[in-house]
Design a protein around this motif. Sequence first.
Motif, PDB file in Angstrom:
ATOM      1  N   LEU A 168      -1.033   6.993  -6.403  1.00  0.00           N
ATOM      2  CA  LEU A 168      -2.123   7.960  -6.346  1.00  0.00           C
ATOM      3  C   LEU A 168      -1.599   9.379  -6.113  1.00  0.00           C
ATOM      4  CD1 LEU A 168      -4.788   5.955  -4.310  1.00  0.00           C
ATOM      5  CD2 LEU A 168      -4.622   6.222  -6.787  1.00  0.00           C
ATOM      6  N   ALA A 169      -0.588   9.507  -5.274  1.00  0.00           N
ATOM      7  CA  ALA A 169      -0.017  10.826  -5.009  1.00  0.00           C
ATOM      8  C   ALA A 169       0.626  11.403  -6.263  1.00  0.00           C
ATOM      9  CB  ALA A 169       1.006  10.740  -3.883  1.00  0.00           C
ATOM     10  N   GLU A 170       1.321  10.550  -7.016  1.00  0.00           N
ATOM     11  CA  GLU A 170       1.952  11.005  -8.255  1.00  0.00           C
ATOM     12  C   GLU A 170       0.917  11.489  -9.258  1.00  0.00           C
ATOM     13  OE1 GLU A 170       5.524  10.859  -9.485  1.00  0.00           O
ATOM     14  OE2 GLU A 170       5.516  11.294  -7.324  1.00  0.00           O
ATOM     15  N   ARG A 171      -0.267  10.860  -9.237  1.00  0.00           N
ATOM     16  CA  ARG A 171      -1.348  11.272 -10.130  1.00  0.00           C
ATOM     17  C   ARG A 171      -2.217  12.371  -9.512  1.00  0.00           C
ATOM     18  NH1 ARG A 171      -2.409   7.710 -14.510  1.00  0.00           N
ATOM     19  NH2 ARG A 171      -4.009   9.263 -14.999  1.00  0.00           N
ATOM     20  N   ARG A 172      -1.833  12.813  -8.321  1.00  0.00           N
ATOM     21  CA  ARG A 172      -2.576  13.828  -7.576  1.00  0.00           C
ATOM     22  C   ARG A 172      -4.025  13.407  -7.354  1.00  0.00           C
ATOM     23  NH1 ARG A 172       0.386  18.971 -10.378  1.00  0.00           N
ATOM     24  NH2 ARG A 172       2.229  18.827  -9.103  1.00  0.00           N
ATOM     25  N   VAL A 173      -4.171  12.162  -6.979  1.00  0.00           N
ATOM     26  CA  VAL A 173      -5.486  11.592  -6.680  1.00  0.00           C
ATOM     27  C   VAL A 173      -5.574  11.377  -5.172  1.00  0.00           C
ATOM     28  CG1 VAL A 173      -7.004   9.602  -6.974  1.00  0.00           C
ATOM     29  CG2 VAL A 173      -5.678  10.453  -8.921  1.00  0.00           C
ATOM     30  N   ALA A 174      -6.589  11.923  -4.542  1.00  0.00           N
ATOM     31  CA  ALA A 174      -6.805  11.720  -3.106  1.00  0.00           C
ATOM     32  C   ALA A 174      -7.485  10.383  -2.869  1.00  0.00           C
ATOM     33  CB  ALA A 174      -7.658  12.844  -2.537  1.00  0.00           C
ATOM     34  N   LEU A 175      -7.269   9.835  -1.680  1.00  0.00           N
ATOM     35  CA  LEU A 175      -7.903   8.559  -1.340  1.00  0.00           C
ATOM     36  C   LEU A 175      -9.423   8.670  -1.347  1.00  0.00           C
ATOM     37  CD1 LEU A 175      -5.538   7.431   1.553  1.00  0.00           C
ATOM     38  CD2 LEU A 175      -5.679   6.435  -0.738  1.00  0.00           C
ATOM     39  N   THR A 176      -9.929   9.866  -1.174  1.00  0.00           N
ATOM     40  CA  THR A 176     -11.383  10.075  -1.159  1.00  0.00           C
ATOM     41  C   THR A 176     -11.947  10.416  -2.538  1.00  0.00           C
ATOM     42  OG1 THR A 176     -10.956  12.366  -0.505  1.00  0.00           O
ATOM     43  CG2 THR A 176     -11.456  10.798   1.250  1.00  0.00           C
TER      44      THR A 176
ATOM     45  N   PHE B  13       0.806  -1.220   0.000  1.00  0.00           N
ATOM     46  CA  PHE B  13       0.000   0.000   0.000  1.00  0.00           C
ATOM     47  C   PHE B  13       0.837   1.266   0.000  1.00  0.00           C
ATOM     48  CE2 PHE B  13      -3.455  -2.861   0.753  1.00  0.00           C
ATOM     49  CZ  PHE B  13      -4.534  -2.220   0.145  1.00  0.00           C
ATOM     50  N   SER B  14       2.102   1.169   0.359  1.00  0.00           N
ATOM     51  CA  SER B  14       2.971   2.333   0.198  1.00  0.00           C
ATOM     52  C   SER B  14       3.142   2.637  -1.286  1.00  0.00           C
ATOM     53  CB  SER B  14       4.326   2.092   0.866  1.00  0.00           C
ATOM     54  OG  SER B  14       4.182   2.021   2.269  1.00  0.00           O
ATOM     55  N   LEU B  15       3.245   1.602  -2.103  1.00  0.00           N
ATOM     56  CA  LEU B  15       3.308   1.788  -3.551  1.00  0.00           C
ATOM     57  C   LEU B  15       1.982   2.332  -4.081  1.00  0.00           C
ATOM     58  CD1 LEU B  15       4.575   1.559  -6.341  1.00  0.00           C
ATOM     59  CD2 LEU B  15       3.982  -0.889  -6.344  1.00  0.00           C
ATOM     60  N   VAL B  16       0.875   1.797  -3.581  1.00  0.00           N
ATOM     61  CA  VAL B  16      -0.445   2.278  -4.007  1.00  0.00           C
ATOM     62  C   VAL B  16      -0.585   3.766  -3.716  1.00  0.00           C
ATOM     63  CG1 VAL B  16      -2.929   2.150  -3.544  1.00  0.00           C
ATOM     64  CG2 VAL B  16      -1.584   0.046  -3.747  1.00  0.00           C
ATOM     65  N   ARG B  17      -0.255   4.173  -2.503  1.00  0.00           N
ATOM     66  CA  ARG B  17      -0.398   5.576  -2.131  1.00  0.00           C
ATOM     67  C   ARG B  17       0.561   6.467  -2.927  1.00  0.00           C
ATOM     68  NH1 ARG B  17       0.865   7.001   2.648  1.00  0.00           N
ATOM     69  NH2 ARG B  17       2.150   5.199   3.139  1.00  0.00           N
ATOM     70  N   HIS B  18       1.744   5.934  -3.249  1.00  0.00           N
ATOM     71  CA  HIS B  18       2.697   6.683  -4.077  1.00  0.00           C
ATOM     72  C   HIS B  18       2.138   6.895  -5.481  1.00  0.00           C
ATOM     73  CE1 HIS B  18       6.501   7.989  -5.801  1.00  0.00           C
ATOM     74  NE2 HIS B  18       6.359   7.068  -6.739  1.00  0.00           N
TER      75      HIS B  18
ATOM     76  N   GLN C 259      -1.483   0.560 -14.516  1.00  0.00           N
ATOM     77  CA  GLN C 259      -1.665   1.563 -15.571  1.00  0.00           C
ATOM     78  C   GLN C 259      -1.561   2.975 -15.015  1.00  0.00           C
ATOM     79  OE1 GLN C 259      -4.935   0.988 -18.343  1.00  0.00           O
ATOM     80  NE2 GLN C 259      -4.883  -1.233 -18.040  1.00  0.00           N
ATOM     81  N   LEU C 260      -2.156   3.207 -13.853  1.00  0.00           N
ATOM     82  CA  LEU C 260      -2.043   4.516 -13.219  1.00  0.00           C
ATOM     83  C   LEU C 260      -0.592   4.834 -12.877  1.00  0.00           C
ATOM     84  CD1 LEU C 260      -5.122   4.400 -10.815  1.00  0.00           C
ATOM     85  CD2 LEU C 260      -4.788   6.050 -12.667  1.00  0.00           C
ATOM     86  N   GLY C 261       0.167   3.811 -12.497  1.00  0.00           N
ATOM     87  CA  GLY C 261       1.564   4.005 -12.142  1.00  0.00           C
ATOM     88  C   GLY C 261       2.503   4.057 -13.323  1.00  0.00           C
ATOM     89  N   GLY C 262       2.006   3.664 -14.498  1.00  0.00           N
ATOM     90  CA  GLY C 262       2.827   3.715 -15.696  1.00  0.00           C
ATOM     91  C   GLY C 262       3.890   2.639 -15.770  1.00  0.00           C
ATOM     92  N   PHE C 263       3.619   1.458 -15.203  1.00  0.00           N
ATOM     93  CA  PHE C 263       4.578   0.359 -15.285  1.00  0.00           C
ATOM     94  C   PHE C 263       3.843  -0.941 -15.599  1.00  0.00           C
ATOM     95  CE2 PHE C 263       3.595   1.070 -10.741  1.00  0.00           C
ATOM     96  CZ  PHE C 263       3.030  -0.155 -10.404  1.00  0.00           C
ATOM     97  N   PRO C 264       4.540  -1.944 -16.150  1.00  0.00           N
ATOM     98  CA  PRO C 264       3.896  -3.224 -16.456  1.00  0.00           C
ATOM     99  C   PRO C 264       3.661  -4.038 -15.197  1.00  0.00           C
ATOM    100  CG  PRO C 264       6.231  -3.341 -16.971  1.00  0.00           C
ATOM    101  CD  PRO C 264       5.957  -1.908 -16.591  1.00  0.00           C
ATOM    102  N   LEU C 265       2.705  -4.954 -15.277  1.00  0.00           N
ATOM    103  CA  LEU C 265       2.404  -5.807 -14.130  1.00  0.00           C
ATOM    104  C   LEU C 265       3.622  -6.605 -13.671  1.00  0.00           C
ATOM    105  CD1 LEU C 265      -1.147  -7.190 -15.003  1.00  0.00           C
ATOM    106  CD2 LEU C 265      -0.544  -5.831 -12.998  1.00  0.00           C
ATOM    107  N   THR C 266       4.494  -6.954 -14.588  1.00  0.00           N
ATOM    108  CA  THR C 266       5.683  -7.732 -14.206  1.00  0.00           C
ATOM    109  C   THR C 266       6.538  -6.987 -13.185  1.00  0.00           C
ATOM    110  OG1 THR C 266       6.757  -6.873 -16.210  1.00  0.00           O
ATOM    111  CG2 THR C 266       5.788  -9.078 -16.340  1.00  0.00           C
ATOM    112  N   ASP C 267       6.487  -5.649 -13.210  1.00  0.00           N
ATOM    113  CA  ASP C 267       7.275  -4.881 -12.248  1.00  0.00           C
ATOM    114  C   ASP C 267       6.696  -4.955 -10.840  1.00  0.00           C
ATOM    115  OD1 ASP C 267       8.912  -4.139 -14.304  1.00  0.00           O
ATOM    116  OD2 ASP C 267       8.395  -2.011 -14.290  1.00  0.00           O
TER     117      ASP C 267
END
Length: 362
Positions: A199-207, A192-197, A285-293
């Motif tokens: 969302l933050a990079e996309r300027r998306v709030a958890l809400t 979830f640290s990656l998840v929050r990163h 997709q939101l993070g801009g990396f392939p699932l393999t990563d």
Amino acid sequence: MTDPYASAGVDTEAGDRAVELMKAAVSRTHGPGVLGGFGGFAGLFDLSAAGSYAKPLLATSTDGVGTKIALAQAIDKHDTIGQDLVGMVVDDIIVVGAKPLFMTDYIATGKVVPERIADIVRGIAEACEATGTALVGGETAEHPGLMQPDDYDVAGAAVGIVEADAVLGAERVQSGDVVVAMASSGLHSNGFSLVRHILAERRVALTDRVDELGGVAAEVLLEPTRLYTSPLLGMLEAGLGIRSISHVTGGGIAANLARVLPQQLAVEIDRAGWQVPEVFDALAQLGGFPLTDAEGTWNLGLGMLVVVDQADAADVIAASEAAGIPAWTVGGVQDAPADFAGWVRGAKGVDGGAVRLTGAYR
């Protein structure tokens, strides 16, 4: 009369109210093995209630929920975090073939809000009840000045029991065995640290509503960790030839499976063997990396990996699906290769077998 402790920010009366609110849910987890009831300084468990063992071994595990808690805090929803905790702790005990006996929890918070604490503990108790685990004690600590009023963290520990000659592990695994995957319910409580990163990079709030996720980010991602203990105990009690079990948590797929294989054996997993749940694909997709990563961070739909005698693989799959958990074969055990380039070999200090993922995801 003024309470000096209250002036320092600690409300002992709020703690007492929280205990009263959680008391009924916790008490429902108490079977004949629990002594002393509710509210003692220490929990007591009568080991004779666990049954007759020739050489009983105790298994123990401890863990927390991690930064997934930030999602619960963002939308003020705290009734599922407890299941995440039990999943992370108790489902580590079944990995060695042990039946869980009891669990304790610890909640640290900036300010005790009785209803919030009761929601958390109620979730723990309900998950303990579902896994046959007694919740025998816990602690709620108020840390004003160190934590913000709405901040909290939760951790727990559990103890189980297993016959010495029934312990599951890498030494039981043989070439020709099959690896069965039991589906996850989502991210569980890892990465979830990656998840929050992301969302933050996309300027998306958890809400915020996120179209790619199909709803409000925190609501979608709070899907609780699936519990595997009861169906796996049923398989073991039925005498199915389970050799070892890997709980796919921190470290991802290959590293966790390698931990429960012997050094001389290996498993190849074909990425095309299952449909990765949409939540993982959306986040990648939101993070801009392939699932393999993300294979070393998220479970990508594989919650438990069960290494089983080939003759019993179909029965393991059937038992899992009868419990409402999709299951399928993801690979077979073979002799380790001469060249380990591209293979993962063990993790967490374990010199295990070799695992690699091949092909492409659907």
